[in-house]
Scaffold this motif. Structure first.
Motif, PDB file in Angstrom:
ATOM      1  N   LEU A  63      27.680  -3.608 131.092  1.00 35.42           N
ATOM      2  CA  LEU A  63      26.551  -4.438 130.396  1.00 35.42           C
ATOM      3  C   LEU A  63      26.851  -5.757 130.638  1.00 35.42           C
ATOM      4  CD1 LEU A  63      24.892  -3.391 127.062  1.00 35.42           C
ATOM      5  CD2 LEU A  63      25.459  -5.776 127.609  1.00 35.42           C
ATOM      6  N   ARG A  64      27.850  -6.543 130.502  1.00 37.26           N
ATOM      7  CA  ARG A  64      28.361  -7.705 130.453  1.00 37.26           C
ATOM      8  C   ARG A  64      28.113  -8.233 132.061  1.00 37.26           C
ATOM      9  NH1 ARG A  64      32.381  -6.708 127.128  1.00 37.26           N
ATOM     10  NH2 ARG A  64      34.012  -6.440 129.015  1.00 37.26           N
ATOM     11  N   ASP A  65      28.582  -7.476 132.893  1.00 38.25           N
ATOM     12  CA  ASP A  65      28.292  -7.648 134.317  1.00 38.25           C
ATOM     13  C   ASP A  65      26.798  -7.862 134.881  1.00 38.25           C
ATOM     14  OD1 ASP A  65      30.908  -7.948 135.197  1.00 38.25           O
ATOM     15  OD2 ASP A  65      30.957  -5.760 136.067  1.00 38.25           O
ATOM     16  N   LEU A  66      26.215  -6.968 134.196  1.00 35.55           N
ATOM     17  CA  LEU A  66      24.578  -6.873 134.636  1.00 35.55           C
ATOM     18  C   LEU A  66      24.011  -8.149 134.082  1.00 35.55           C
ATOM     19  CD1 LEU A  66      23.952  -3.136 133.722  1.00 35.55           C
ATOM     20  CD2 LEU A  66      23.482  -4.235 136.040  1.00 35.55           C
ATOM     21  N   GLU A  67      24.248  -8.422 132.783  1.00 33.64           N
ATOM     22  CA  GLU A  67      23.576  -9.616 132.149  1.00 33.64           C
ATOM     23  C   GLU A  67      24.185 -10.967 132.692  1.00 33.64           C
ATOM     24  OE1 GLU A  67      22.733  -8.130 127.676  1.00 33.64           O
ATOM     25  OE2 GLU A  67      24.642  -9.240 127.803  1.00 33.64           O
ATOM     26  N   GLU A  68      25.235 -10.866 133.059  1.00 35.53           N
ATOM     27  CA  GLU A  68      25.685 -12.271 133.808  1.00 35.53           C
ATOM     28  C   GLU A  68      25.200 -12.383 135.161  1.00 35.53           C
ATOM     29  OE1 GLU A  68      30.095 -11.777 133.848  1.00 35.53           O
ATOM     30  OE2 GLU A  68      30.323 -12.071 131.433  1.00 35.53           O
ATOM     31  N   HIS A  69      24.829 -11.275 135.840  1.00 37.45           N
ATOM     32  CA  HIS A  69      24.065 -11.403 136.765  1.00 37.45           C
ATOM     33  C   HIS A  69      22.568 -11.320 136.883  1.00 37.45           C
ATOM     34  CE1 HIS A  69      28.199 -10.397 138.631  1.00 37.45           C
ATOM     35  NE2 HIS A  69      28.032 -11.229 139.775  1.00 37.45           N
ATOM     36  N   GLY A  70      21.991 -11.645 135.795  1.00 39.92           N
ATOM     37  CA  GLY A  70      20.652 -12.045 135.504  1.00 39.92           C
ATOM     38  C   GLY A  70      19.816 -10.724 135.168  1.00 39.92           C
ATOM     39  N   VAL A  71      20.481  -9.762 135.149  1.00 35.08           N
ATOM     40  CA  VAL A  71      19.677  -8.430 134.713  1.00 35.08           C
ATOM     41  C   VAL A  71      19.285  -8.590 133.415  1.00 35.08           C
ATOM     42  CG1 VAL A  71      19.401  -5.963 134.756  1.00 35.08           C
ATOM     43  CG2 VAL A  71      20.719  -6.909 136.824  1.00 35.08           C
ATOM     44  N   GLU A  72      17.940  -8.390 133.170  1.00 36.43           N
ATOM     45  CA  GLU A  72      17.699  -8.188 131.514  1.00 36.43           C
ATOM     46  C   GLU A  72      17.046  -7.040 131.125  1.00 36.43           C
ATOM     47  OE1 GLU A  72      14.151 -10.959 132.041  1.00 36.43           O
ATOM     48  OE2 GLU A  72      15.233 -12.719 131.917  1.00 36.43           O
ATOM     49  N   ARG A  73      16.721  -6.916 129.882  1.00 31.81           N
ATOM     50  CA  ARG A  73      16.734  -5.616 129.253  1.00 31.81           C
ATOM     51  C   ARG A  73      17.669  -4.389 129.433  1.00 31.81           C
ATOM     52  NH1 ARG A  73      12.459  -7.443 131.790  1.00 31.81           N
ATOM     53  NH2 ARG A  73      12.707  -5.931 133.545  1.00 31.81           N
ATOM     54  N   VAL A  74      18.873  -5.028 129.419  1.00 28.35           N
ATOM     55  CA  VAL A  74      20.079  -3.926 129.152  1.00 28.35           C
ATOM     56  C   VAL A  74      20.472  -3.330 127.829  1.00 28.35           C
ATOM     57  CG1 VAL A  74      22.221  -3.463 130.317  1.00 28.35           C
ATOM     58  CG2 VAL A  74      20.856  -5.369 131.457  1.00 28.35           C
ATOM     59  N   ARG A  75      20.764  -2.022 127.876  1.00 23.67           N
ATOM     60  CA  ARG A  75      21.070  -1.489 126.721  1.00 23.67           C
ATOM     61  C   ARG A  75      22.361  -0.629 126.867  1.00 23.67           C
ATOM     62  NH1 ARG A  75      17.817  -4.558 125.531  1.00 23.67           N
ATOM     63  NH2 ARG A  75      16.326  -4.180 123.832  1.00 23.67           N
ATOM     64  N   LEU A  76      23.228   0.013 126.192  1.00 17.98           N
ATOM     65  CA  LEU A  76      24.516   0.629 126.399  1.00 17.98           C
ATOM     66  C   LEU A  76      23.927   2.234 126.170  1.00 17.98           C
ATOM     67  CD1 LEU A  76      27.440   0.352 126.740  1.00 17.98           C
ATOM     68  CD2 LEU A  76      27.827   0.595 124.320  1.00 17.98           C
ATOM     69  N   TRP A  77      24.400   2.825 127.193  1.00 17.74           N
ATOM     70  CA  TRP A  77      24.207   4.403 126.984  1.00 17.74           C
ATOM     71  C   TRP A  77      25.436   4.874 127.623  1.00 17.74           C
ATOM     72  CZ3 TRP A  77      22.405   8.181 131.033  1.00 17.74           C
ATOM     73  CH2 TRP A  77      22.288   9.484 130.680  1.00 17.74           C
ATOM     74  N   PRO A  78      26.419   5.455 126.966  1.00 20.65           N
ATOM     75  CA  PRO A  78      27.814   6.034 127.389  1.00 20.65           C
ATOM     76  C   PRO A  78      27.567   7.375 128.019  1.00 20.65           C
ATOM     77  CG  PRO A  78      27.594   6.248 124.978  1.00 20.65           C
ATOM     78  CD  PRO A  78      26.413   5.510 125.380  1.00 20.65           C
ATOM     79  N   ARG A  79      28.579   8.056 128.343  1.00 23.56           N
ATOM     80  CA  ARG A  79      28.469   9.245 128.977  1.00 23.56           C
ATOM     81  C   ARG A  79      29.216  10.283 127.990  1.00 23.56           C
ATOM     82  NH1 ARG A  79      25.922   6.738 131.047  1.00 23.56           N
ATOM     83  NH2 ARG A  79      25.612   6.034 133.121  1.00 23.56           N
ATOM     84  N   GLY A  80      28.672  11.689 128.254  1.00 25.39           N
ATOM     85  CA  GLY A  80      29.185  12.824 127.424  1.00 25.39           C
ATOM     86  C   GLY A  80      30.408  13.400 128.015  1.00 25.39           C
ATOM     87  N   VAL A  81      31.089  14.125 127.245  1.00 25.08           N
ATOM     88  CA  VAL A  81      32.098  15.196 127.834  1.00 25.08           C
ATOM     89  C   VAL A  81      31.865  16.541 127.214  1.00 25.08           C
ATOM     90  CG1 VAL A  81      33.782  14.254 126.025  1.00 25.08           C
ATOM     91  CG2 VAL A  81      34.515  15.083 128.380  1.00 25.08           C
TER      92      VAL A  81
END
Length: 374
Positions: free
Chosen positions: A159-177
């Motif tokens: 998420l931080r990488d995306l925002e730092e490179h200018g991607v907007e409207r980012v939310r967290l969605w992890p993965r299941g197991v």
């Protein structure tokens, strides 16, 4: 809800993108929704698609030069035709790169909301394979994801990488197991004797055998007395790794219950790749009650509680990996404590729970579209 999942990979492929796309389709179908999958054509897909939870449309593809396990979709009118025929209400783009770009273009042309799932560190791959091109990779990522209504990142680092490179409207969605499949009770003493006939500590790696995974960092562990390294997976780096990891056991690709039995039979799980946006195999090891060693970078930062469920080490440092193995090898009590804590940490991360979080994201995106239209 009628959802089209446009994915760069789908079973019979074995990788994180394919697995997550399959679990997404399963969850949508289980919750009474109507999913359709669009994916590159691969060998063996016919039999795999018959057992899929929904219809699958295959697009012609070619193997990636030097890495035939990865397929790249060719231009095809099937993408637009399939999305239109399905009367889609939302388009889900799984790790969009080539096929996902076409899916995004079709969604925009039809006025459909799109959710893009970021899952592959293309910039890291560019750095690994060509030694350059990070800027171009991020421009492509930014272009595709900025066109989506929402981008879902699998970890805080991503998420931080995306925002730092200018991607907007980012939310967290992890993965299941799958905590029912991966569980400590599957530990198999017969298998352990086959892998380590002299009672060695078994240190395992599970994943693709490719340059970006840096599996050669297990070389230090191979040289430790009383330690047996076990490698599960296949890929273009296998021949060189057989030379770099003397004494290691290579089991090839394993899946399903067979893989779960191997996980549970390890003493330590070691992941070496520094470019993981999530790292599903870390969760599967934790679900199996196995202590984890992973680089302090990317997805593992969210998954491994250093000093409680495993050890985080300096990325790309063979000595750090060897030191962590030595620490765990010298303390059965520590291994047991980390394994118990790891299992407890993932018990609430089932795919059903994570799938419902995805449906919440869908609902918010559709609600925002409705509000704008109103």
């Amino acid at each position: 809800m009628r959802v089209v999942i446009v994915t760069e990979s789908f079973p019979p492929d074995v990788n994180g993108v394919a697995h997550c796309a399959l679990q997404t389709a399963r969850h949508l179908a289980a919750r009474g929704h109507d999913p359709l999958v669009i994916a590159p054509a691969v060998a063996g897909a016919d039999s795999s698609d018959r057992s899929a939870p929904c219809p699958v449309v295959r697009v012609p593809s070619l193997p990636l030069p030097g890495y035939p396990q990865v397929r790249v979709a060719l231009p095809s009118r099937r993408v637009a035709a399939a999305i239109a025929a399905h009367r889609a209400e939302l388009v889900h783009l799984a790790s969009p790169f080539v096929l996902g770009v076409r899916g995004m273009a079709v969604a925009a042309r039809l006025g459909l909301p799109a959710v893009a799932v970021y899952q592959t560190d293309l910039a890291g791959y560019a750095r690994t394979y060509v030694g350059a091109g990070e800027g171009a990779a991020w421009r492509r990522i930014r272009t595709v994801h900025s066109a989506a209504d929402r981008t879902l990142a699998p970890s805080s680092a991503a998420l931080r990488d995306l925002e730092e490179h200018g991607v907007e409207r980012v939310r967290l969605w992890p993965r299941g197991v799958d905590t029912a499949r991966f569980r400590p009770e599957l530990r198999d003493e017969k298998l352990r004797r086959e892998l380590a006939p002299n009672g060695e500590l078994i240190v395992g790696y599970v994943g693709r055998l490719a340059p970006e995974k840096h599996v050669e960092l297990l070389a230090g562990a191979c040289g430790m007395p009383g330690v047996r390294v076990v490698v599960v997976g296949d890929g273009p780096s296998e021949p060189s790794l057989r030379t770099a990891l003397p004494g290691a056991v290579f089991l090839g690709r394993r899946t399903g219950d067979d893989l779960a039995r191997i996980f549970a039979s390890l003493d330590v799980f070691a992941h070496t790749g520094p470019y993981e946006t999530f790292c599903q195999t870390v969760q599967e090891a934790m679900a199996s009650g196995v202590p984890v060693i992973a680089p302090a970078a990317g997805g593992p930062l969210d998954l491994v509680d250093h000093g409680r469920t495993g050890l985080l080490v300096e990325p790309r440092d063979v000595g750090a990996v060897q030191g962590a193995v030595a620490t765990l090898a010298g303390s059965p009590e520590l291994r047991a404590a980390y394994g118990l804590a790891g299992r407890a940490a993932v018990e609430g991360r089932t795919w059903a729970v994570i799938g419902d979080l995805l449906l919440d994201h869908y609902a918010e995106v559709l609600g925002a579209r409705t509000a704008v239209a109103a």
